[in-house]
Scaffold this active site. Structure first.
Site, PDB file in Angstrom:
ATOM      1  N   LYS A 247       0.842  -1.207   0.000  1.00 30.34           N
ATOM      2  CA  LYS A 247       0.000   0.000   0.000  1.00 30.34           C
ATOM      3  C   LYS A 247       0.875   1.255   0.000  1.00 30.34           C
ATOM      4  O   LYS A 247       1.731   1.426   0.862  1.00 30.34           O
ATOM      5  CB  LYS A 247      -0.905  -0.008   1.235  1.00 30.34           C
ATOM      6  CG  LYS A 247      -1.734   1.272   1.435  1.00 30.34           C
ATOM      7  CD  LYS A 247      -2.680   1.142   2.648  1.00 30.34           C
ATOM      8  CE  LYS A 247      -3.376   2.455   2.975  1.00 30.34           C
ATOM      9  NZ  LYS A 247      -4.256   2.369   4.161  1.00 30.34           N
ATOM     10  N   LYS A 259     -10.253  12.200   8.969  1.00 32.51           N
ATOM     11  CA  LYS A 259      -9.638  11.803  10.236  1.00 32.51           C
ATOM     12  C   LYS A 259      -9.460  13.038  11.101  1.00 32.51           C
ATOM     13  O   LYS A 259      -9.507  14.165  10.605  1.00 32.51           O
ATOM     14  CB  LYS A 259      -8.255  11.184   9.975  1.00 32.51           C
ATOM     15  CG  LYS A 259      -8.295   9.807   9.353  1.00 32.51           C
ATOM     16  CD  LYS A 259      -6.896   9.229   9.238  1.00 32.51           C
ATOM     17  CE  LYS A 259      -6.877   7.920   8.500  1.00 32.51           C
ATOM     18  NZ  LYS A 259      -7.529   6.815   9.219  1.00 32.51           N
ATOM     19  N   ASP A 270       1.364   6.076   5.771  1.00 31.70           N
ATOM     20  CA  ASP A 270       0.413   5.117   5.209  1.00 31.70           C
ATOM     21  C   ASP A 270       0.929   4.462   3.919  1.00 31.70           C
ATOM     22  O   ASP A 270       0.204   3.733   3.255  1.00 31.70           O
ATOM     23  CB  ASP A 270      -0.938   5.818   4.981  1.00 31.70           C
ATOM     24  CG  ASP A 270      -2.118   4.887   5.153  1.00 31.70           C
ATOM     25  OD1 ASP A 270      -1.953   3.813   5.759  1.00 31.70           O
ATOM     26  OD2 ASP A 270      -3.220   5.228   4.660  1.00 31.70           O
ATOM     27  N   ARG A 333      -7.695  -0.496   0.822  1.00 33.80           N
ATOM     28  CA  ARG A 333      -8.187  -1.704   0.152  1.00 33.80           C
ATOM     29  C   ARG A 333      -8.594  -1.414  -1.290  1.00 33.80           C
ATOM     30  O   ARG A 333      -8.579  -2.297  -2.139  1.00 33.80           O
ATOM     31  CB  ARG A 333      -9.341  -2.326   0.962  1.00 33.80           C
ATOM     32  CG  ARG A 333     -10.575  -1.492   1.045  1.00 33.80           C
ATOM     33  CD  ARG A 333     -11.505  -1.921   2.162  1.00 33.80           C
ATOM     34  NE  ARG A 333     -11.006  -1.529   3.474  1.00 33.80           N
ATOM     35  CZ  ARG A 333     -11.605  -1.826   4.620  1.00 33.80           C
ATOM     36  NH1 ARG A 333     -12.736  -2.544   4.625  1.00 33.80           N
ATOM     37  NH2 ARG A 333     -11.103  -1.425   5.756  1.00 33.80           N
TER      38      ARG A 333
HETATM   39  N1  BES Z   1      -4.547   4.059   7.058  1.00 33.83           N
HETATM   40  C1  BES Z   1      -5.674   3.691   7.812  1.00 33.83           C
HETATM   41  C2  BES Z   1      -5.357   2.619   8.871  1.00 33.83           C
HETATM   42  C3  BES Z   1      -4.434   3.012   9.992  1.00 33.83           C
HETATM   43  C4  BES Z   1      -4.946   3.424  11.188  1.00 33.83           C
HETATM   44  C5  BES Z   1      -3.078   2.869   9.858  1.00 33.83           C
HETATM   45  C6  BES Z   1      -4.095   3.752  12.235  1.00 33.83           C
HETATM   46  C7  BES Z   1      -2.223   3.185  10.900  1.00 33.83           C
HETATM   47  C8  BES Z   1      -2.734   3.626  12.104  1.00 33.83           C
HETATM   48  C9  BES Z   1      -6.769   3.152   6.911  1.00 33.83           C
HETATM   49  O1  BES Z   1      -6.820   3.682   5.634  1.00 33.83           O
HETATM   50  C10 BES Z   1      -8.065   3.444   7.570  1.00 33.83           C
HETATM   51  O2  BES Z   1      -8.356   4.593   7.751  1.00 33.83           O
HETATM   52  N2  BES Z   1      -8.826   2.406   7.915  1.00 33.83           N
HETATM   53  C11 BES Z   1     -10.082   2.552   8.547  1.00 33.83           C
HETATM   54  C12 BES Z   1     -11.061   1.641   7.840  1.00 33.83           C
HETATM   55  C13 BES Z   1     -12.480   1.813   8.308  1.00 33.83           C
HETATM   56  C14 BES Z   1     -13.024   3.131   7.833  1.00 33.83           C
HETATM   57  C15 BES Z   1     -13.269   0.675   7.758  1.00 33.83           C
HETATM   58  C16 BES Z   1      -9.955   2.135  10.019  1.00 33.83           C
HETATM   59  O3  BES Z   1      -9.356   1.110  10.292  1.00 33.83           O
HETATM   60  O4  BES Z   1     -10.432   2.882  10.853  1.00 33.83           O
HETATM   61 ZN    ZN Z   2      -4.989   4.412   4.882  1.00 35.79          ZN
HETATM   62 ZN    ZN Z   3      -7.947   5.499   5.562  1.00 41.39          ZN
END
Ligand code: BES
Ligand code: ZN
Ligand code: ZN
Length: 480
Positions: A247, A259, A270, A333
């Site tokens: 990714k 966020k 990321d 994803r």
């Molecule tokens: N990049 C984030 C995941 C992440 C969170 C990485 C904290 C490192 C530290 C990812 O793109 C994300 O935001 N995922 C969401 C998905 C949800 C909206 C289904 C998550 O895990 O909150």
């Molecule tokens: Zn992300």
């Molecule tokens: Zn995200």
């Protein structure tokens, strides 16, 4: 920093490191301190002796590696000593691997592991600071009780692995205004040229022509357009390829599902999965492994603005399947789905690994100790497990039940980028990716909890950890 294999008889310098086993028939160089029971050679045991000889101070660190059987025990022990060396003002050190004369295999292994640890622990990523103290340039002269003829080769081999990790760390720590999709792609191309592998960039306009609709949906939010790097290393003729897909979100604001601070401020990390795959293929090529490897990094920003994708929008993926983008923050994803589909279409690709800072769920579940794994293939998972033991990078496997697959049903598209069950975020994200791997053997590595650390780790300073480079490397090499 340089590490030099020295064939002469070991001689003391002002700073010395003696690496010792717990069991050693004649107690070797550590004889006196062992006899005095000041030091046993247990794993992670460190003893420092200071002596004045001819008006100069001779500091000797004795470090134990226990029975010398487990790679990670050896690495951790060496790291403890190298951290002390790092704090010392002395620039040149003499290192002595004091093993039984017949222990050639162990000597060779510890040469590699020492080079790895020394290169990682002495690495300092100064990023953009202007008031940094001048770094001391270390030189380690390595001697072995058991003289081996390819000693320098073994040291270089370990340095190359660690340089792959350090490259990933540098990229992940870089601020998002420097590390945007095109900047990453440029570095990938330069790195490929220097290290003997290929790198092609699928540009924004090519992604449009290909109809990589999910990468485009995420990336259209930014002036910095998305692209995808496809790297290829051929080390084993016509044999099948392993694909490493990472990714490459160079900044994840969450998009319209924005966020908040402070979480958002670390979202330049990321792209750690992509950086790890670039670091891994670099080390693999540099050490000329007999393997065929692709590394693919879809690169994009995920921003908010007039052109940003709206929650609830439907996009058509490269595979032709439609996806409801219910949550714009579940963007990793999406870009991975197009990248996985792209590479799974290649006939020569037999096995696929993906690595991603994919879910907050993985970050919360394991307290930053291990990554979360999901796979559709037990044999391929086993291969990763061996890589994990050898590399010391910990993993934990999660299940992939049909309920997770079914949770991705959408009312208006083929799939939704979100599970409609409560919890299970690691598995629903993985189940989404699985839909794009063409039923090939696949392992997903969620590194959200381990790619970055606020605090110092065994081998790294606060910040990026470079997790995943060694996991992929050791998973692909047949050596120890
Ligand atoms: N990049 C984030 C995941 C992440 C969170 C990485 C904290 C490192 C530290 C990812 O793109 C994300 O935001 N995922 C969401 C998905 C949800 C909206 C289904 C998550 O895990 O909150
Ligand atoms: Zn992300
Ligand atoms: Zn995200």
């Amino acid at each position: 920093m340089s590490i030099i294999y020295s064939k002469n008889k070991f001689s003391e310098k002002n700073l010395n490191l003696i690496v010792s086993l717990k069991d050693y028939s004649n107690l070797g160089f550590a004889k006196e301190v062992k006899n005095l029971e000041l030091f046993k050679g247990e794993k992670e045991e460190v003893f420092q002796s200071n002596e004045i000889k001819e008006s100069s101070l001779i500091k000797t660190l004795f470090v134990g590696i226990g029975e010398g059987k487990c790679n990670e025990e050896i690495r951790k022990s060496l790291a403890k000593a190298v951290k002390l060396i790092k704090k010392d003002k002395t620039k040149d050190i003499n290192v002595y691997l004091d093993f039984n004369k017949e222990d050639e295999e162990l000597t060779k292994k510890v040469l590699v592991l020492f080079a790895e640890v020394f290169t990682m622990v002495t690495f300092k990523d100064t990023v953009s600071k202007t008031d940094v103290e001048e770094e001391k340039e270390f030189t380690a002269y390595v001697f072995t009780a058991n003289e081996v003829n390819n000693g320098q080769e073994k040291l270089d081999y370990g340095v190359n692995i660690a340089n792959g990790v350090n490259l990933a760390i540098k990229l992940v720590n870089a601020p998002p205004n420097d590390m945007y999709p095109e900047a990453f792609a440029k570095i990938a191309k330069e790195t490929a040229k220097e290290n003997g592998f290929e790198a092609d960039v699928i540009t924004y306009s090519k992604l449009q022509k290909m109809k990589a609709g999910l990468i485009l949906a995420v990336g259209e939010s930014s002036e910095n357009k998305p692209c995808m790097v496809v790297m290829k290393y051929n080390g084993n003729g016509d044999a099948p390829y392993t694909a490493l897909v990472g990714k490459g979100l160079t900044f994840d604001s969450g998009g319209y599902c924005l966020k908040s601070y402070p979480g958002i401020a670390s979202m330049h990390t990321d792209m750690a999965g992509g950086a790890a795959m670039l670091g891994a293929i670099t080390a693999i090529a540099k050490n000329k492994l007999k393997e065929n490897v692709y590394a693919v990094v879809p690169l994009s920003e995920n921003l908010i603005g007039e052109t940003a994708v709206l929650p609830g929008a439907v996009a058509t993926s490269l595979s032709g399947k439609t996806v409801e983008i219910a949550n714009t923050d579940a963007e990793g994803r999406l870009i991975l789905a197009d990248a996985l589909y792209y590479i799974s279409q290649k006939e020569e690709v037999e096995k696929i690994f993906d690595m991603a800072t994919l879910t907050g769920a993985a970050a919360n579940a394991f307290g930053g100790i291990c990554s979360a794994i999901v796979s559709n293939n037990d044999e391929l998972y086993k291969q990763l497990e061996i890589g994990s033991i050898k590399s010391g990078e910990k993993i934990a496997r999660m299940p992939l039940f049909d309920e997770y697959r079914d949770s991705l049903k959408s009312l208006k598209a083929d799939y939704k980028n979100l599970g409609n069950i409560k919890g299970g975020g690691i598995m629903t994200a993985a189940a989404f990716l699985e839909k794009f791997v063409n039923e090939k053997a696949w392992v997903h590595v969620d590194i959200a909890g381990v790619a970055f650390s606020e605090t110092e780790k065994t081998y790294t300073e606060p910040g990026a950890t470079g997790y995943g480079v060694k996991l992929m490397y050791y998973m692909l090499t047949k050596e120890f």
